[in-house]
Design an enzyme around this catalytic site. Structure first.
Site, mmCIF file in Angstrom:
data_model
loop_
_atom_site.group_PDB
_atom_site.id
_atom_site.type_symbol
_atom_site.label_atom_id
_atom_site.label_comp_id
_atom_site.label_asym_id
_atom_site.label_seq_id
_atom_site.Cartn_x
_atom_site.Cartn_y
_atom_site.Cartn_z
ATOM 1 C CB THR A 238 -2.281 -1.270 -2.746
ATOM 2 O OG1 THR A 238 -3.157 -1.328 -4.058
ATOM 3 C CG2 THR A 238 -3.128 -2.124 -1.601
ATOM 4 N NE ARG A 240 3.833 6.025 -5.212
ATOM 5 C CZ ARG A 240 4.342 4.761 -5.447
ATOM 6 N NH1 ARG A 240 3.477 3.990 -4.638
ATOM 7 N NH2 ARG A 240 5.399 4.596 -5.992
ATOM 8 C CD GLU A 269 3.383 6.503 1.683
ATOM 9 O OE1 GLU A 269 2.307 6.256 1.990
ATOM 10 O OE2 GLU A 269 4.357 5.753 1.349
ATOM 11 C CG HIS A 287 4.075 2.370 0.493
ATOM 12 N ND1 HIS A 287 4.374 3.591 0.041
ATOM 13 C CD2 HIS A 287 3.927 1.551 -0.357
ATOM 14 C CE1 HIS A 287 4.251 3.660 -1.247
ATOM 15 N NE2 HIS A 287 4.281 2.448 -1.688
HETATM 16 C C1 GLV Z 1 5.742 0.941 -4.667
HETATM 17 O O1 GLV Z 1 5.058 1.722 -4.070
HETATM 18 C C2 GLV Z 1 5.963 0.824 -6.115
HETATM 19 O O2 GLV Z 1 5.550 1.895 -6.799
HETATM 20 O O3 GLV Z 1 6.585 -0.092 -6.715
#
Ligand code: GLV
Length: 339
Positions: A238, A240, A269, A287
């Site tokens: 979750t 990158r 993405e 995302h």
């Molecule tokens: C979302 O991906 C963030 O970096 O806040």
């Protein structure tokens, strides 16, 4: 000369936050129905003092050079890999992000992905939608337990720590890897053991990524690293997309070298290769780690409050390149002020 600050902001920010901003600055908004090209963005930012942007905006040195008035970029995200921070610092542009508001929300999604892959939630749902379910069966859709298993966390920062708290509630055995060992108090509170990346990958039943993307973490997990994982292991990302070599991951998943993956982020993405979409053992989300109404509102408020504070000459807590605060202050003194 003292004048009002000119701010360009993404129109998707919550209305109440844009209202606050417009009370303090001259505000221009991006069109709300499409993404600006780099050229259009540089035109929109040309005379602006500040930009409140989302991670979908790529802020390069070239763009900064085209906008010599730009003094501050407030990124409505915690990750700032969409901004060339070094180039911003060289140009005395202050960069803000949004820490301390989205950590629990992102860890919730990481945990949801872990459970969804392990318990085959999406696969089961699709099975029902396809009208394939005609009888209950003892040995059907068998997944893996999550509770009591080994979780390896890559990056025990704020989000990684929230993940560890959740894992403790599931009686999981927690190990973590990052560049530096965490403080002993954090380790003992979270019951988390510091190990090498290799050990984490080869021992864990679940691996969850929570480190930032930078030149040290780009493709941190390639073929060699992914091959260390157990065939029964599940990978969750979750953070990158580019922390994992996506091509290598697809091959590892296709050949059954790991059991599955829960992915909220992707290399390049929003493009996702069909090969990845067609795999039954993955759960993919677009995302949405921090995407709750409460958290997205707090993120926008944090970025905007930091901007207002900075132009009022008070150092905000959410500066990414804090070393450059005195230079930024010099740039705004006697030049532009908040209304
Ligand atoms: C979302 O991906 C963030 O970096 O806040």
């Amino acid at each position: 000369m003292t004048s009002s600050i000119n701010v360009f902001a993404d129109s998707k920010l919550p209305k109440e936050v844009l209202d606050t901003l417009s009370q303090h600055c001259s505000l221009s908004l991006s069109p709300n129905n499409y993404e600006l090209s780099t050229d259009e963005l540089s035109k929109s930012l040309k005379s602006k003092d500040a930009f409140v942007c989302l991670i979908s905006s790529q802020i390069t040195a070239q763009l900064m050079d085209a906008c010599p008035n730009l003094k501050l970029i407030a990124n409505v995200a915690v990750g700032t890999d969409n901004i060339d921070i070094e180039a911003a610092s060289e140009r005395n542009i202050l960069v803000l992000n949004t820490p301390n508001v989205l950590e629990n929300t992102t860890a919730d999604l990481a945990f949801a992905l872990m459970l969804a892959v392990a318990r085959r939630v999406v696969e089961s749902y699709i099975y029902i939608l396809d009208n394939k379910w005609d009888k209950w069966s003892f040995d059907f859709m068998l997944g893996s337990d999550v509770w009591g298993k080994k979780l390896g966390i890559i990056g025990l920062g704020q989000i990684g720590q929230c993940m560890a708290k959740r894992a403790n509630g599931f009686d999981m055995e927690i190990s973590y890897f990052q560049r530096n060992k965490a403080e002993a108090e954090i380790e003992s509170q979270l019951k988390a053991k510091y190990v090498s990346l290799e050990q984490l990958l080869s021992d864990s039943d679940f691996v969850s990524i929570h480190c930032p993307l930078n030149k040290n973490t780009f493709h941190l997990l390639g073929t060699k690293e992914l091959s260390l994982m157990k065939p029964s292991a599940i990978l969750v990302n979750t953070a990158r997309g580019a922390i994992i070599d996506q091509k290598a991951l697809i091959t590892i998943l296709k050949t059954g070298k790991i059991k599955g993956a829960g992915l909220d982020v992707f290399e390049n993405e929003p493009k996702i290769p069909d090969e990845l979409k067609n795999l039954p053992n993955v759960v993919l989300t677009p995302h949405i780690g921090s995407a709750t109404l409460e958290t997205r509102t707090k993120m926008a408020q944090s970025a905007v409050n930091g901007l207002i504070q900075a132009f009022a000459g008070n150092m905000p807590v959410n500066i990414v390149n804090a070393k450059y605060w005195p230079n930024f202050k010099n740039r705004i003194t006697g030049n532009v002020k908040c209304k």
